[in-house]
Design a protein around this motif. Structure first.
Motif, PDB file in Angstrom:
ATOM      1  N   HIS A  12     -22.870  24.950  14.020  1.00  0.00           N
ATOM      2  CA  HIS A  12     -22.726  25.589  15.342  1.00  0.00           C
ATOM      3  C   HIS A  12     -22.328  24.698  16.356  1.00  0.00           C
ATOM      4  N   ALA A  13     -21.938  25.216  17.327  1.00  0.00           N
ATOM      5  CA  ALA A  13     -21.586  24.624  18.621  1.00  0.00           C
ATOM      6  C   ALA A  13     -22.903  24.145  19.660  1.00  0.00           C
ATOM      7  N   ALA A  14     -22.642  22.874  19.875  1.00  0.00           N
ATOM      8  CA  ALA A  14     -23.636  22.580  21.093  1.00  0.00           C
ATOM      9  C   ALA A  14     -23.510  23.059  22.269  1.00  0.00           C
ATOM     10  N   SER A  15     -22.185  23.484  22.731  1.00  0.00           N
ATOM     11  CA  SER A  15     -21.884  23.637  24.175  1.00  0.00           C
ATOM     12  C   SER A  15     -21.908  25.257  24.214  1.00  0.00           C
ATOM     13  N   ARG A  16     -22.056  25.648  25.188  1.00  0.00           N
ATOM     14  CA  ARG A  16     -22.094  27.348  25.495  1.00  0.00           C
ATOM     15  C   ARG A  16     -20.680  27.786  26.046  1.00  0.00           C
ATOM     16  N   GLU A  17     -20.625  29.029  25.790  1.00  0.00           N
ATOM     17  CA  GLU A  17     -19.070  29.521  26.252  1.00  0.00           C
ATOM     18  C   GLU A  17     -18.781  29.301  27.845  1.00  0.00           C
ATOM     19  N   ALA A  18     -19.743  29.335  28.533  1.00  0.00           N
ATOM     20  CA  ALA A  18     -19.605  28.786  30.021  1.00  0.00           C
ATOM     21  C   ALA A  18     -19.325  27.616  30.167  1.00  0.00           C
ATOM     22  N   ASP A  19     -19.697  26.670  29.146  1.00  0.00           N
ATOM     23  CA  ASP A  19     -19.609  25.296  29.523  1.00  0.00           C
ATOM     24  C   ASP A  19     -18.399  24.685  29.720  1.00  0.00           C
ATOM     25  N   ARG A  20     -17.289  25.251  29.203  1.00  0.00           N
ATOM     26  CA  ARG A  20     -15.981  24.508  29.221  1.00  0.00           C
ATOM     27  C   ARG A  20     -14.839  25.589  29.996  1.00  0.00           C
ATOM     28  N   THR A  21     -14.021  25.008  30.685  1.00  0.00           N
ATOM     29  CA  THR A  21     -13.024  26.095  31.084  1.00  0.00           C
ATOM     30  C   THR A  21     -11.789  24.936  31.139  1.00  0.00           C
ATOM     31  N   LEU A  22     -10.487  25.629  31.178  1.00  0.00           N
ATOM     32  CA  LEU A  22      -9.182  25.133  31.257  1.00  0.00           C
ATOM     33  C   LEU A  22      -8.548  26.127  31.981  1.00  0.00           C
ATOM     34  N   THR A  23      -8.058  25.688  33.229  1.00  0.00           N
ATOM     35  CA  THR A  23      -7.243  26.331  34.095  1.00  0.00           C
ATOM     36  C   THR A  23      -6.035  25.838  34.537  1.00  0.00           C
ATOM     37  N   PHE A  24      -5.114  26.575  34.987  1.00  0.00           N
ATOM     38  CA  PHE A  24      -3.899  26.199  35.627  1.00  0.00           C
ATOM     39  C   PHE A  24      -3.511  26.570  36.795  1.00  0.00           C
ATOM     40  N   SER A  25      -2.633  26.018  37.640  1.00  0.00           N
ATOM     41  CA  SER A  25      -1.989  26.620  38.825  1.00  0.00           C
ATOM     42  C   SER A  25      -1.018  27.802  38.653  1.00  0.00           C
ATOM     43  N   PRO A  26      -1.366  28.732  39.380  1.00  0.00           N
ATOM     44  CA  PRO A  26      -0.802  30.107  39.313  1.00  0.00           C
ATOM     45  C   PRO A  26       0.758  30.066  39.275  1.00  0.00           C
ATOM     46  N   LEU A  27       1.599  30.899  38.521  1.00  0.00           N
ATOM     47  CA  LEU A  27       2.981  31.293  38.578  1.00  0.00           C
ATOM     48  C   LEU A  27       3.380  32.519  38.653  1.00  0.00           C
TER      49      LEU A  27
ATOM     50  N   THR B  22       2.650  19.826  33.955  1.00  0.00           N
ATOM     51  CA  THR B  22       3.281  20.190  35.264  1.00  0.00           C
ATOM     52  C   THR B  22       2.447  21.447  35.976  1.00  0.00           C
ATOM     53  N   ARG B  23       1.538  22.296  35.279  1.00  0.00           N
ATOM     54  CA  ARG B  23       0.883  23.004  36.030  1.00  0.00           C
ATOM     55  C   ARG B  23      -0.500  22.770  36.259  1.00  0.00           C
ATOM     56  N   ARG B  24      -0.771  21.162  36.228  1.00  0.00           N
ATOM     57  CA  ARG B  24      -1.891  20.628  36.651  1.00  0.00           C
ATOM     58  C   ARG B  24      -3.211  21.351  36.172  1.00  0.00           C
ATOM     59  N   ALA B  25      -3.176  21.041  34.894  1.00  0.00           N
ATOM     60  CA  ALA B  25      -4.268  21.728  34.189  1.00  0.00           C
ATOM     61  C   ALA B  25      -5.667  21.090  34.424  1.00  0.00           C
ATOM     62  N   ILE B  26      -6.723  21.782  34.772  1.00  0.00           N
ATOM     63  CA  ILE B  26      -7.960  21.207  35.088  1.00  0.00           C
ATOM     64  C   ILE B  26      -9.097  21.678  33.874  1.00  0.00           C
ATOM     65  N   THR B  27      -9.753  20.756  33.680  1.00  0.00           N
ATOM     66  CA  THR B  27     -10.723  21.072  32.459  1.00  0.00           C
ATOM     67  C   THR B  27     -12.163  20.760  33.113  1.00  0.00           C
ATOM     68  N   THR B  28     -13.155  21.640  32.603  1.00  0.00           N
ATOM     69  CA  THR B  28     -14.503  21.330  32.973  1.00  0.00           C
ATOM     70  C   THR B  28     -15.283  21.345  31.787  1.00  0.00           C
ATOM     71  N   CYS B  29     -16.359  20.491  31.667  1.00  0.00           N
ATOM     72  CA  CYS B  29     -17.256  20.570  30.655  1.00  0.00           C
ATOM     73  C   CYS B  29     -18.519  19.874  31.128  1.00  0.00           C
ATOM     74  N   GLU B  30     -19.574  20.262  30.050  1.00  0.00           N
ATOM     75  CA  GLU B  30     -20.864  19.599  30.507  1.00  0.00           C
ATOM     76  C   GLU B  30     -20.878  18.134  30.859  1.00  0.00           C
ATOM     77  N   GLU B  31     -19.603  17.520  30.417  1.00  0.00           N
ATOM     78  CA  GLU B  31     -19.758  15.877  30.638  1.00  0.00           C
ATOM     79  C   GLU B  31     -18.830  15.833  32.136  1.00  0.00           C
ATOM     80  N   ASN B  32     -18.017  16.836  32.386  1.00  0.00           N
ATOM     81  CA  ASN B  32     -17.347  16.738  33.718  1.00  0.00           C
ATOM     82  C   ASN B  32     -17.453  18.104  34.324  1.00  0.00           C
TER      83      ASN B  32
END
Length: 451
Positions: free
Chosen positions: A232-247, A295-305
């Motif tokens: 199983h996964a060590a992280s939780r659903e809320a720990d990691r996100t991947l977002t982009f600038s809107p279009l 191009t859309r400046r993807a931003i990731t967040t996780c337990e490490e960042n």
């Protein structure tokens, strides 16, 4: 009773292994590790625990890249160990290892055996060493080791710790191997498969969690490729996100990356067509997806960042089945995609053990008119779909499910050592079934959402 948290589970398993090694009465102990479960950490901890004055622990890996990775880990996390790199005369070490002040480097064992605590080298290099024997060896990526290679090196140690990922690619040979099937010591079978077949009482442990794969990836990967070693996964659903600038206007490529950002998965499906290995449309699609993320400046967040990380080319990998496909994509990248300089493009074989924030996988069966054993191998698809921390995007021509149904698995069953690898036909269908809810057609209209 509440189950222990992932760090506690991993630490408990590692502690059990490390405590068992000094008193081990068997000649070997096996540790199965799913993708990103901390295998390299365990190897380094075990080497630290097993080294003795005048009796270094030898570490055997399968490729120079794996060996170099382990040497870096030893010097970074166990600097008190005198680490040595046993290397071939025709191999050029990376600059950082050549210039590292505390790494001992030699092409022969004699200068190292009395001056090092840990000696690391490839299996083929260790096979050239004769007239020596050490109390312990650690075999890293042991499922990639052929049993004949183990036979060549088994005389070097009294006992060994075998650590590997049972879902990865099996060893391969370019020679005809049919005459070996069914032999108790099939020379081209996995070293661990033959080891366990001939020593069924050996202790086997499993690392229980993946620190790499997000929760969205673990159920499909575990179910498809690890039927005997679930995790199983060590992280939780809320720990990691991947977002982009809107279009305001979205192309099918935007739909793909946005869907992958929300769910962790996407299948970019191109129109059905038999193309063979060379599919320029699919090659461009993989590069377009990667370029669009930047191009859309993807931003990731996780337990490490948790504060956020702007996606860079080095955070993305494009995986293929064939070296020729890798070559073609790299050529396109160099000519038409300057923004992607620094991205990794490589085959599944060479991506084993690697980790990226986002992976884009060209499906091994895309555009094919047949389903050979090579393209059906479960380990190949497993590697391509299990390198990511945030999202995996698969690019494929439509019609793979029909291709699988037209080429049912008919591989003959042989007596002898049994592999832990999943059945390739079933694994491919399982992945396709999962991706059915994450499919974006290349002809999708802008702004239209699927899944």
């Amino acid at each position: 009773m509440t189950p222990p948290h992932p760090p506690q589970q991993t630490a408990q398993t590692a502690r059990t292994v490390l405590e068992q090694l000094p008193t081990l009465t068997h000649r070997a102990l096996v540790v199965d590790s799913p993708p990103g479960a901390g295998k390299s950490t365990l190897v380094a901890q075990a080497a630290d625990a097993l080294t003795r004055p005048g009796a270094p622990c030898i570490v055997i890996a399968q490729t120079n890249t794996q060996v170099d990775h382990l040497v870096r880990r030893f010097t970074r996390h166990h600097p008190h160990l005198r680490t040595a790199r046993l290397t071939a005369t025709d191999h050029t070490l990376p600059h950082d290892l050549q210039t590292h002040p505390s790494i001992r480097i030699a092409t022969r064992i004699e200068p190292l055996e009395t001056t090092a605590d840990v000696i690391v080298g490839t299996a083929m290099k260790w096979a050239t060493v004769t007239g020596r024997q050490w109390p312990w060896a650690i075999i890293d990526e042991a499922y990639q080791m052929r049993s004949d290679t183990l036979l060549l090196t088994a005389g070097l140690f009294d006992r060994a710790l075998f650590v590997g990922d049972p879902g990865q690619l099996d060893p391969f040979s370019e020679a005809d191997t049919d005459r070996f099937h069914g032999l108790p010591h099939d020379p081209v079978n996995s070293a661990i498969a033959v080891l366990l077949a001939n020593n069924p009482d050996l202790p086997v442990h499993c690392l229980p969690v993946s620190w790499r794969l997000p929760p969205s990836a673990v159920p499909p990967i575990s179910n498809a490729f690890y039927p005997s070693t679930p995790f199983h996964a060590a992280s939780r659903e809320a720990d990691r996100t991947l977002t982009f600038s809107p279009l305001d206007i979205r192309t099918p490529t935007d739909e793909v990356i946005e869907h992958a950002a929300r769910t962790g998965w996407a299948l970019f499906e191109l129109p059905a067509r038999i193309t063979g290995r060379h599919d320029a449309h699919a090659f461009h699609a993989t590069l377009d997806i990667a370029e669009r993320m930047l191009t859309r400046r993807a931003i990731t967040t996780c337990e490490e960042n948790p504060e956020g990380h702007t996606l860079q080319p080095g955070d993305i990998a494009i995986g293929t089945a064939h070296r020729s496909q890798t070559h073609d994509i790299r050529a396109l990248l160099a000519r038409h995609y300057p923004r992607l300089h620094g991205i990794t493009v490589d085959t599944a074989n060479r991506l084993q053990g690697c980790e990226f924030r986002v992976t884009i996988a060209l499906h091994p069966l895309s555009g094919r008119g047949d389903a050979s054993a090579f393209h059906l191998e479960a380990g190949r698809l497993c590697v391509l779909t299990s390198r990511h921390r945030h999202a995996c995007i698969v690019v494929a021509r439509a019609g793979i499910a029909e291709l699988l149904d037209a080429h049912p698995s008919n591989a003959p069953a042989h007596p002898g050592a049994a592999s832990k690898a999943a059945d390739g036909w079933e694994a491919n269908h399982a992945v396709l079934d999962h991706l059915a809810d994450h499919t974006i057609g290349s002809q999708a209209q802008p702004g239209r959402r699927r899944g």
